[in-house]
Scaffold this motif. Structure first.
Motif, PDB file in Angstrom:
ATOM      1  N   LEU A  77       0.474   0.458   6.971  1.00 22.57           N
ATOM      2  CA  LEU A  77       0.371  -0.758   7.778  1.00 22.57           C
ATOM      3  C   LEU A  77      -0.929  -0.770   8.576  1.00 22.57           C
ATOM      4  O   LEU A  77      -1.616  -1.796   8.650  1.00 22.57           O
ATOM      5  N   SER A  78      -1.284   0.370   9.158  1.00 24.29           N
ATOM      6  CA  SER A  78      -2.534   0.466   9.920  1.00 24.29           C
ATOM      7  C   SER A  78      -3.748   0.295   9.022  1.00 24.29           C
ATOM      8  O   SER A  78      -4.724  -0.350   9.404  1.00 24.29           O
ATOM      9  N   ALA A  79      -3.688   0.866   7.827  1.00 23.60           N
ATOM     10  CA  ALA A  79      -4.821   0.766   6.907  1.00 23.60           C
ATOM     11  C   ALA A  79      -5.062  -0.677   6.474  1.00 23.60           C
ATOM     12  O   ALA A  79      -6.196  -1.047   6.166  1.00 23.60           O
ATOM     13  N   CYS A  80      -4.030  -1.497   6.475  1.00 24.18           N
ATOM     14  CA  CYS A  80      -4.197  -2.910   6.118  1.00 24.18           C
ATOM     15  C   CYS A  80      -4.605  -3.753   7.325  1.00 24.18           C
ATOM     16  O   CYS A  80      -5.447  -4.638   7.207  1.00 24.18           O
ATOM     17  N   ALA A  81      -3.999  -3.501   8.464  1.00 21.57           N
ATOM     18  CA  ALA A  81      -4.223  -4.356   9.626  1.00 21.57           C
ATOM     19  C   ALA A  81      -5.516  -4.033  10.370  1.00 21.57           C
ATOM     20  O   ALA A  81      -6.211  -4.945  10.826  1.00 21.57           O
ATOM     21  N   LEU A  82      -5.845  -2.767  10.497  1.00 20.50           N
ATOM     22  CA  LEU A  82      -6.997  -2.383  11.313  1.00 20.50           C
ATOM     23  C   LEU A  82      -8.319  -2.946  10.804  1.00 20.50           C
ATOM     24  O   LEU A  82      -9.086  -3.503  11.603  1.00 20.50           O
ATOM     25  N   PRO A  83      -8.631  -2.869   9.509  1.00 24.68           N
ATOM     26  CA  PRO A  83      -9.906  -3.456   9.061  1.00 24.68           C
ATOM     27  C   PRO A  83      -9.991  -4.967   9.319  1.00 24.68           C
ATOM     28  O   PRO A  83     -11.044  -5.465   9.733  1.00 24.68           O
ATOM     29  N   ALA A  84      -8.900  -5.690   9.111  1.00 22.30           N
ATOM     30  CA  ALA A  84      -8.914  -7.137   9.356  1.00 22.30           C
ATOM     31  C   ALA A  84      -9.114  -7.430  10.845  1.00 22.30           C
ATOM     32  O   ALA A  84      -9.867  -8.340  11.216  1.00 22.30           O
ATOM     33  N   LEU A  85      -8.448  -6.662  11.681  1.00 22.92           N
ATOM     34  CA  LEU A  85      -8.592  -6.843  13.124  1.00 22.92           C
ATOM     35  C   LEU A  85     -10.025  -6.553  13.574  1.00 22.92           C
ATOM     36  O   LEU A  85     -10.624  -7.340  14.321  1.00 22.92           O
ATOM     37  N   GLY A 111       0.823  -1.206   0.000  1.00 20.55           N
ATOM     38  CA  GLY A 111       0.000   0.000   0.000  1.00 20.55           C
ATOM     39  C   GLY A 111       0.856   1.254   0.000  1.00 20.55           C
ATOM     40  O   GLY A 111       0.544   2.239  -0.673  1.00 20.55           O
ATOM     41  N   TYR A 112       1.955   1.211   0.732  1.00 19.07           N
ATOM     42  CA  TYR A 112       2.892   2.336   0.778  1.00 19.07           C
ATOM     43  C   TYR A 112       3.484   2.610  -0.607  1.00 19.07           C
ATOM     44  O   TYR A 112       3.506   3.742  -1.081  1.00 19.07           O
ATOM     45  N   VAL A 113       3.942   1.563  -1.268  1.00 20.03           N
ATOM     46  CA  VAL A 113       4.544   1.717  -2.593  1.00 20.03           C
ATOM     47  C   VAL A 113       3.503   2.188  -3.606  1.00 20.03           C
ATOM     48  O   VAL A 113       3.784   3.064  -4.439  1.00 20.03           O
ATOM     49  N   LEU A 114       2.302   1.637  -3.536  1.00 17.94           N
ATOM     50  CA  LEU A 114       1.248   2.069  -4.461  1.00 17.94           C
ATOM     51  C   LEU A 114       0.840   3.517  -4.209  1.00 17.94           C
ATOM     52  O   LEU A 114       0.500   4.240  -5.141  1.00 17.94           O
ATOM     53  N   ALA A 115       0.900   3.941  -2.957  1.00 19.41           N
ATOM     54  CA  ALA A 115       0.602   5.343  -2.655  1.00 19.41           C
ATOM     55  C   ALA A 115       1.709   6.255  -3.177  1.00 19.41           C
ATOM     56  O   ALA A 115       1.442   7.359  -3.661  1.00 19.41           O
ATOM     57  N   GLN A 116       2.955   5.792  -3.111  1.00 15.61           N
ATOM     58  CA  GLN A 116       4.050   6.575  -3.678  1.00 15.61           C
ATOM     59  C   GLN A 116       3.877   6.735  -5.188  1.00 15.61           C
ATOM     60  O   GLN A 116       4.243   7.753  -5.745  1.00 15.61           O
ATOM     61  N   GLY A 117       3.338   5.717  -5.815  1.00 12.04           N
ATOM     62  CA  GLY A 117       3.095   5.758  -7.258  1.00 12.04           C
ATOM     63  C   GLY A 117       1.782   6.427  -7.621  1.00 12.04           C
ATOM     64  O   GLY A 117       1.362   6.385  -8.769  1.00 12.04           O
ATOM     65  N   ARG A 118       1.119   7.023  -6.644  1.00 14.08           N
ATOM     66  CA  ARG A 118      -0.150   7.745  -6.824  1.00 14.08           C
ATOM     67  C   ARG A 118      -1.285   6.853  -7.313  1.00 14.08           C
ATOM     68  O   ARG A 118      -2.197   7.318  -7.985  1.00 14.08           O
ATOM     69  N   ILE A 119      -1.233   5.571  -6.974  1.00 14.91           N
ATOM     70  CA  ILE A 119      -2.341   4.679  -7.285  1.00 14.91           C
ATOM     71  C   ILE A 119      -3.298   4.623  -6.094  1.00 14.91           C
ATOM     72  O   ILE A 119      -4.500   4.563  -6.270  1.00 14.91           O
ATOM     73  N   LEU A 120      -2.754   4.691  -4.881  1.00 14.54           N
ATOM     74  CA  LEU A 120      -3.561   4.780  -3.668  1.00 14.54           C
ATOM     75  C   LEU A 120      -3.406   6.182  -3.076  1.00 14.54           C
ATOM     76  O   LEU A 120      -2.507   6.924  -3.461  1.00 14.54           O
ATOM     77  N   PRO A 121      -4.284   6.564  -2.127  1.00  7.67           N
ATOM     78  CA  PRO A 121      -4.222   7.914  -1.546  1.00  7.67           C
ATOM     79  C   PRO A 121      -2.859   8.248  -0.931  1.00  7.67           C
ATOM     80  O   PRO A 121      -2.205   7.396  -0.314  1.00  7.67           O
ATOM     81  N   ALA A 122      -2.451   9.498  -1.078  1.00  9.94           N
ATOM     82  CA  ALA A 122      -1.140   9.975  -0.632  1.00  9.94           C
ATOM     83  C   ALA A 122      -0.858   9.770   0.856  1.00  9.94           C
ATOM     84  O   ALA A 122       0.294   9.495   1.214  1.00  9.94           O
ATOM     85  N   PRO A 123      -1.845   9.876   1.774  1.00 14.22           N
ATOM     86  CA  PRO A 123      -1.509   9.663   3.189  1.00 14.22           C
ATOM     87  C   PRO A 123      -0.924   8.283   3.490  1.00 14.22           C
ATOM     88  O   PRO A 123      -0.217   8.107   4.480  1.00 14.22           O
ATOM     89  N   VAL A 151       5.779   8.350   5.916  1.00 15.15           N
ATOM     90  CA  VAL A 151       6.683   7.514   6.712  1.00 15.15           C
ATOM     91  C   VAL A 151       6.761   8.087   8.122  1.00 15.15           C
ATOM     92  O   VAL A 151       6.877   9.299   8.306  1.00 15.15           O
ATOM     93  N   ASP A 152       6.695   7.210   9.119  1.00 14.36           N
ATOM     94  CA  ASP A 152       6.797   7.613  10.514  1.00 14.36           C
ATOM     95  C   ASP A 152       8.160   8.250  10.759  1.00 14.36           C
ATOM     96  O   ASP A 152       9.188   7.699  10.365  1.00 14.36           O
ATOM     97  N   GLY A 153       8.180   9.411  11.402  1.00 13.40           N
ATOM     98  CA  GLY A 153       9.426  10.137  11.628  1.00 13.40           C
ATOM     99  C   GLY A 153      10.399   9.425  12.543  1.00 13.40           C
ATOM    100  O   GLY A 153      11.611   9.513  12.367  1.00 13.40           O
ATOM    101  N   ARG A 154       9.894   8.709  13.523  1.00 16.99           N
ATOM    102  CA  ARG A 154      10.770   8.054  14.495  1.00 16.99           C
ATOM    103  C   ARG A 154      11.280   6.700  14.009  1.00 16.99           C
ATOM    104  O   ARG A 154      12.463   6.397  14.108  1.00 16.99           O
ATOM    105  N   PHE A 155      10.376   5.862  13.479  1.00 14.44           N
ATOM    106  CA  PHE A 155      10.749   4.489  13.126  1.00 14.44           C
ATOM    107  C   PHE A 155      10.998   4.293  11.636  1.00 14.44           C
ATOM    108  O   PHE A 155      11.434   3.224  11.224  1.00 14.44           O
ATOM    109  N   GLN A 156      10.697   5.300  10.829  1.00 12.20           N
ATOM    110  CA  GLN A 156      10.893   5.224   9.383  1.00 12.20           C
ATOM    111  C   GLN A 156      10.146   4.040   8.759  1.00 12.20           C
ATOM    112  O   GLN A 156      10.655   3.352   7.882  1.00 12.20           O
ATOM    113  N   THR A 157       8.923   3.819   9.236  1.00 14.63           N
ATOM    114  CA  THR A 157       8.071   2.759   8.686  1.00 14.63           C
ATOM    115  C   THR A 157       6.806   3.404   8.121  1.00 14.63           C
ATOM    116  O   THR A 157       6.407   4.475   8.555  1.00 14.63           O
TER     117      THR A 157
END
Length: 142
Positions: free
Chosen positions: A31-39, A4-16, A20-26
């Motif tokens: 990751l939240s957009a993928c995990a939260l709905p499944a959870l 999702g991150y890579v697709l967003a960089q390529g402007r296929i998914l929304p920019a938000p 990248v997290d400033g502290r952990f660079q992740t």
């Protein structure tokens, strides 16, 4: 999440999703957009009375379809769009073979889904169609 991150960089998914997290660079948003709905879906289904075995069966099937959808969409995008450093003939051969393998595995897997999980199959096909439409619309002509 990282896809999702890579697709967003390529402007296929929304920019938000490309933030990248400033502290952990992740890619925390992706990751939240993928995990939260499944959870949330899993918790909701447990509350509705599904057993863990039923959840495993449903999410396992969804994971197989998600894997096939991702690889199918990547292969489709590679067929449509040139890749830096790769000849056109090689790109078409590799992405075409990947798409053919995904289609063969999907066909085989769908035969088992038709025996009681039609909703999962229809939702996967709808996601594949929407993804193909997004890839075609956002990437434009090759």
């Amino acid at each position: 999440g990282r896809l999702g991150y890579v697709l967003a960089q390529g402007r296929i998914l929304p920019a938000p999703l490309a933030v990248v997290d400033g502290r952990f660079q992740t890619p925390a948003n992706a990751l939240s957009a993928c995990a939260l709905p499944a959870l949330l879906l899993g918790v909701g289904l447990l509350q509705a009375g599904c057993t863990p075995q039923q959840l495993y069966g449903q999410f396992g099937g969804a994971a197989v379809l998600a894997f096939l959808l991702v690889y199918g969409l990547v292969a489709l995008a590679a067929l449509i769009r040139p890749l830096p450093g790769m000849e056109t003939a090689r790109r078409r051969l590799v992405s075409g073979l990947c798409l053919a393998v995904c289609a063969a595995v999907l066909f085989s897997y769908c035969q088992t889904l038709l025996q009681g999980q039609q909703e999962l199959l229809l939702s996967a096909l709808a996601i594949l169609a929407a993804g193909a439409w997004l890839v075609q619309g956002r990437m434009g002509p090759a």
